[in-house]
Design an enzyme around this catalytic site. Structure first.
Site, PDB file in Angstrom:
ATOM      1  N   ILE A  87      31.542  43.745  48.218  1.00  0.00           N
ATOM      2  CA  ILE A  87      31.540  42.289  48.110  1.00  0.00           C
ATOM      3  C   ILE A  87      31.873  41.934  46.669  1.00  0.00           C
ATOM      4  CG2 ILE A  87      30.083  40.217  48.141  1.00  0.00           C
ATOM      5  CD1 ILE A  87      30.849  41.131  50.950  1.00  0.00           C
ATOM      6  N   LYS A  88      32.905  41.124  46.525  1.00  0.00           N
ATOM      7  CA  LYS A  88      33.429  40.822  45.188  1.00  0.00           C
ATOM      8  C   LYS A  88      32.824  39.514  44.678  1.00  0.00           C
ATOM      9  CE  LYS A  88      37.984  41.328  43.047  1.00  0.00           C
ATOM     10  NZ  LYS A  88      39.412  41.397  43.346  1.00  0.00           N
TER      11      LYS A  88
END
Length: 283
Positions: A87-88
């Site tokens: 997850i960025k």
């Protein structure tokens, strides 16, 4: 691109099916679209894919946590486990703390992006996130635009020096967070960071590298890192904000990056809105 319209159609259908207000339908279609593209990429690669949380949540810790969990749920529905997803998140103080919660409490792996300052890197290490993406080329861009010097040897490139310092700090003090250098402007920067944990390289620069046959010697190593003279520091929120604020380049590039990512999110929503509602409105 015509090849991917089916994915867009699927996302639009999904957003409509869940119902709610126009905004909710668009938001759900966006999330679904990210996951559909991520799933396609994962069919082609053995590793992990990064899926970005909306940059407009960059200062909303809880908002980022909820959006990340939602994306992981959508991947799960698609039969993809969280071990294949990063997850960025933006490397704001709030983003880093969201990453800490996601890693510790939910076992969700995070990729901290828009990382330009040493303070951001230290805070990410202390938060125990899986991976950071320190930018090389965007740092160089800033120094070229704002200084008298317009060209740099790879070893003197400010972006290369930034990632080298971060790598050495992490390895010297035994942090497990992966350092993934990103945003390269030339192959010289890449070669100057050989030995780094990961590097993310564009097809154009990969093609240039594939034509070179010289022996490549790693410039970064755990052994050298452990011998470096960096001292360990601890950053609470007040110290983080001060140290980050002392770095003019990092302050400007972080805020600029968030604005640009946010503008892209708005652009995507407009495109989806047109797809989803213009036909109904008889336009």
């Amino acid at each position: 691109m015509p090849a991917y319209q089916e994915l867009v159609d699927d996302a639009v259908e999904y957003g409509k099916k869940l119902g709610g207000s126009e905004d909710e339908q668009i938001k759900n279609a966006c999330d679904k679209l990210f996951v559909l593209f991520g799933a396609e990429i994962l069919k082609r690669i053995p590793g992990r894919v990064s899926t970005e949380v909306d940059a407009r949540l960059s200062f909303d810790k809880e908002g980022m946590i909820q959006r990340a969990k939602r994306l992981i749920d959508l991947y799960k529905e698609a039969g993809i486990g969280k071990d294949r997803i990063l997850i960025k998140l933006s490397s704001t103080w709030e983003g880093i703390q969201a990453g800490k919660v996601l890693e510790e409490e939910y076992g969700i792996h995070c990729n901290m992006t828009l990382l330009f300052s040493f303070a951001q890197a230290v805070a990410c290490a202390e938060a125990g996130v899986t991976l950071i993406s320190p930018f090389v080329g965007r740092i160089l861009d800033w120094y070229v635009a704002n200084g008298d010097k317009k060209t740099y040897e790879p070893s003197e490139d400010p972006g290369v020096k930034s990632v080298t310092k971060i790598y050495n700090y992490y390895k010297k003090f035994g942090y497990k967070t992966i350092v993934m250098g990103a945003s390269f402007r030339n192959t010289g920067e890449i070669k100057a960071l050989a030995g780094c944990d990961y590097l993310t390289i564009s097809p154009k620069l990969l093609a240039e590298l594939s034509k070179e046959y010289a022996k490549l010697t790693p410039t970064l190593s755990v052994k050298d890192a452990q011998a470096c003279d960096l001292e360990k520091i601890h950053l609470d929120e007040k110290a983080f904000r001060w140290h980050h604020n002392e770095d003019q380049m990092a302050v400007e590039k972080l805020s600029d990056g968030i604005r640009k990512f946010a503008a892209d999110a708005v652009k995507l929503e407009r495109m989806l809105k047109e797809r989803m509602f213009s036909a109904e409105n008889g336009k």
